[in-house]
Design a protein around this motif. Structure first.
Motif, short mmCIF file in Angstrom:
data_model
loop_
_atom_site.label_atom_id
_atom_site.label_comp_id
_atom_site.label_asym_id
_atom_site.label_seq_id
_atom_site.Cartn_x
_atom_site.Cartn_y
_atom_site.Cartn_z
N ASP A 1 0.83 -1.20 0.00
CA ASP A 1 0.00 0.00 0.00
C ASP A 1 0.87 1.25 0.00
OD1 ASP A 1 -2.32 -1.34 -0.09
OD2 ASP A 1 -2.85 -1.13 2.03
N PHE A 2 0.48 2.24 -0.76
CA PHE A 2 1.18 3.51 -0.78
C PHE A 2 0.18 4.61 -1.12
CE2 PHE A 2 1.21 1.95 -5.08
CZ PHE A 2 1.00 3.07 -5.85
N THR A 3 0.55 5.81 -0.79
CA THR A 3 -0.28 6.96 -1.09
C THR A 3 0.12 7.54 -2.43
OG1 THR A 3 -0.49 7.47 1.26
CG2 THR A 3 -1.06 9.22 -0.27
N ASP A 4 -0.82 7.63 -3.34
CA ASP A 4 -0.53 8.17 -4.67
C ASP A 4 -0.43 9.69 -4.57
OD1 ASP A 4 -0.13 8.51 -7.31
OD2 ASP A 4 -2.18 8.06 -7.94
N ARG A 5 0.78 10.19 -4.67
CA ARG A 5 0.98 11.63 -4.56
C ARG A 5 2.10 12.07 -5.50
NH1 ARG A 5 5.53 13.00 -1.79
NH2 ARG A 5 6.59 11.34 -0.63
N GLN A 6 2.16 13.34 -5.76
CA GLN A 6 3.19 13.88 -6.63
C GLN A 6 4.44 14.15 -5.82
OE1 GLN A 6 1.94 17.26 -8.84
NE2 GLN A 6 3.91 17.57 -9.84
N LEU A 7 5.59 13.73 -6.35
CA LEU A 7 6.86 13.95 -5.66
C LEU A 7 7.22 15.43 -5.72
CD1 LEU A 7 9.00 10.97 -7.02
CD2 LEU A 7 7.90 11.14 -4.79
N THR A 8 7.90 15.88 -4.68
CA THR A 8 8.40 17.25 -4.68
C THR A 8 9.64 17.33 -5.59
OG1 THR A 8 9.90 16.89 -2.81
CG2 THR A 8 7.62 17.55 -2.32
N ASP A 9 10.03 18.52 -5.97
CA ASP A 9 11.22 18.71 -6.79
C ASP A 9 12.46 18.16 -6.10
OD1 ASP A 9 9.63 19.91 -8.66
OD2 ASP A 9 10.20 21.97 -8.13
N HIS B 1 16.21 11.19 -6.08
CA HIS B 1 16.15 9.89 -6.76
C HIS B 1 16.98 9.89 -8.04
CE1 HIS B 1 13.33 8.27 -3.93
NE2 HIS B 1 12.40 9.17 -4.20
N LEU B 2 16.97 11.00 -8.76
CA LEU B 2 17.78 11.10 -9.98
C LEU B 2 19.26 10.97 -9.67
CD1 LEU B 2 18.03 11.61 -12.99
CD2 LEU B 2 18.00 14.07 -12.52
N GLU B 3 19.70 11.57 -8.59
CA GLU B 3 21.10 11.49 -8.19
C GLU B 3 21.47 10.06 -7.81
OE1 GLU B 3 21.66 14.31 -5.12
OE2 GLU B 3 21.46 16.07 -6.45
N ARG B 4 20.56 9.36 -7.17
CA ARG B 4 20.83 7.96 -6.77
C ARG B 4 21.00 7.08 -8.01
NH1 ARG B 4 16.53 5.86 -2.55
NH2 ARG B 4 17.95 4.07 -2.63
N LEU C 1 25.24 5.40 -10.55
CA LEU C 1 25.70 4.17 -11.21
C LEU C 1 26.55 4.46 -12.44
CD1 LEU C 1 22.44 2.00 -11.17
CD2 LEU C 1 24.55 1.53 -9.92
N PHE C 2 26.32 5.63 -13.07
CA PHE C 2 26.94 5.92 -14.36
C PHE C 2 27.91 7.09 -14.30
CE2 PHE C 2 22.59 4.35 -14.77
CZ PHE C 2 22.82 3.16 -15.44
N SER C 3 28.34 7.44 -13.07
CA SER C 3 29.20 8.61 -12.90
C SER C 3 30.59 8.40 -13.51
CB SER C 3 29.32 8.96 -11.42
OG SER C 3 29.86 7.87 -10.69
N GLY C 4 31.00 7.16 -13.72
CA GLY C 4 32.33 6.90 -14.26
C GLY C 4 32.41 6.93 -15.77
N PHE C 5 31.27 7.09 -16.43
CA PHE C 5 31.25 7.09 -17.90
C PHE C 5 31.27 8.52 -18.44
CE2 PHE C 5 29.16 3.16 -16.58
CZ PHE C 5 29.85 2.22 -17.32
N SER C 6 31.95 8.71 -19.56
CA SER C 6 32.06 10.04 -20.17
C SER C 6 31.09 10.14 -21.34
CB SER C 6 33.49 10.28 -20.66
OG SER C 6 34.41 10.20 -19.59
N PHE C 7 29.94 10.75 -21.10
CA PHE C 7 28.93 10.90 -22.14
C PHE C 7 29.24 12.13 -23.00
CE2 PHE C 7 26.79 8.79 -18.56
CZ PHE C 7 26.41 7.62 -19.19
N MET D 1 18.87 7.09 -19.02
CA MET D 1 17.71 7.09 -18.14
C MET D 1 16.55 6.32 -18.77
SD MET D 1 18.44 8.55 -15.28
CE MET D 1 20.01 7.68 -15.48
N ALA D 2 16.35 6.50 -20.08
CA ALA D 2 15.30 5.76 -20.78
C ALA D 2 15.58 4.26 -20.73
CB ALA D 2 15.20 6.23 -22.23
N ALA D 3 16.85 3.88 -20.86
CA ALA D 3 17.23 2.46 -20.81
C ALA D 3 16.98 1.87 -19.43
CB ALA D 3 18.70 2.30 -21.21
N VAL D 4 17.30 2.64 -18.38
CA VAL D 4 17.10 2.16 -17.02
C VAL D 4 15.63 1.86 -16.75
CG1 VAL D 4 17.16 2.83 -14.58
CG2 VAL D 4 19.14 3.28 -16.05
#
Length: 207
Positions: A20-28, A34-37, A41-47, A57-60
């Motif tokens: 069970d969870f509450t359906d709510r909009q995440l804050t900025d 979550h994006l930083e977390r 994983l990919f901080s060592g790659f040079s894009f 991100m789309a692949a994840v």
């Protein structure tokens, strides 16, 4: 929810109170946390650019939900030279999808779609969650592969049998190569992520 889903042909039996969870909009702030977390994983790659990281991100997220998606694009990882981390990047996405290293296959000879179609069908029959076509050389095109990517089902004849089998396509496909080139329908079916290492001695890097 608990019960049988006719469309997915799956039955779920669990104690819903554990989920069970509450359906709510995440804050900025929560979104950025979550994006930083995920990005860690990919901080060592040079894009090469921010758009290349967007493909990651789309692949994840595609890897996580691939089993309930009717179709999914191919994710291609290329770079100008060997040792850029393409294969490791693809393996990371596959680990997210299945929890184990992907089945790595050579794409075969260009222009031999019949041979590629048989290998693709065998792979789908095994029910692989992630597949990596590693180190593609030259221009790649496959009408059979292009058809499988844009369809929820793939049908082919079983070897040494006079019958065809129709199976669901639930595999996330990954490709690597130096300066990837596609032709035909494959041009519109691959999301490409390019790596541009800033180091000159790539063999000494540690991820």
């Amino acid at each position: 929810k608990q019960g049988y889903d006719c469309k997915m042909k799956l039955i779920a039996e669990f104690d819903h109170q554990h989920f069970d969870f509450t359906d709510r909009q995440l804050t900025d702030e929560e979104v950025m946390m979550h994006l930083e977390r995920i990005s860690a994983l990919f901080s060592g790659f040079s894009f090469e650019s921010k758009s290349d990281f967007t493909v990651i991100m789309a692949a994840v997220f595609s890897a996580v939900v691939r089993q309930v998606l009717p179709t999914c694009p191919v994710f291609g990882f290329d770079a100008p030279m060997q040792g850029s981390g393409k294969t490791l990047l693809a393996e990371t996405i596959a680990m997210i999808a299945s929890g184990q290293p992907p089945s790595a296959l050579a794409p075969g000879r260009g222009g031999f779609d019949e041979e590629f179609r048989k290998r693709l069908f065998a792979l789908l029959l095994k029910g692989e969650k992630a597949c990596l076509f590693d180190n593609i050389v030259g221009e790649f095109d496959s009408p059979s592969f292009a058809a499988a990517i844009t369809s929820e089902y793939f049908e082919d004849r079983v070897l040494q049998h006079s019958k065809t089998v129709k199976i669901r396509v639930k595999t996330i496909f990954l490709m690597t190569g130096n300066n990837l080139q596609f032709s035909g329908d494959m041009v519109r079916r691959v999301l490409r992520c390019r790596l541009t290492p800033k180091h000159t001695d790539l063999a000494k890097r540690h991820f």
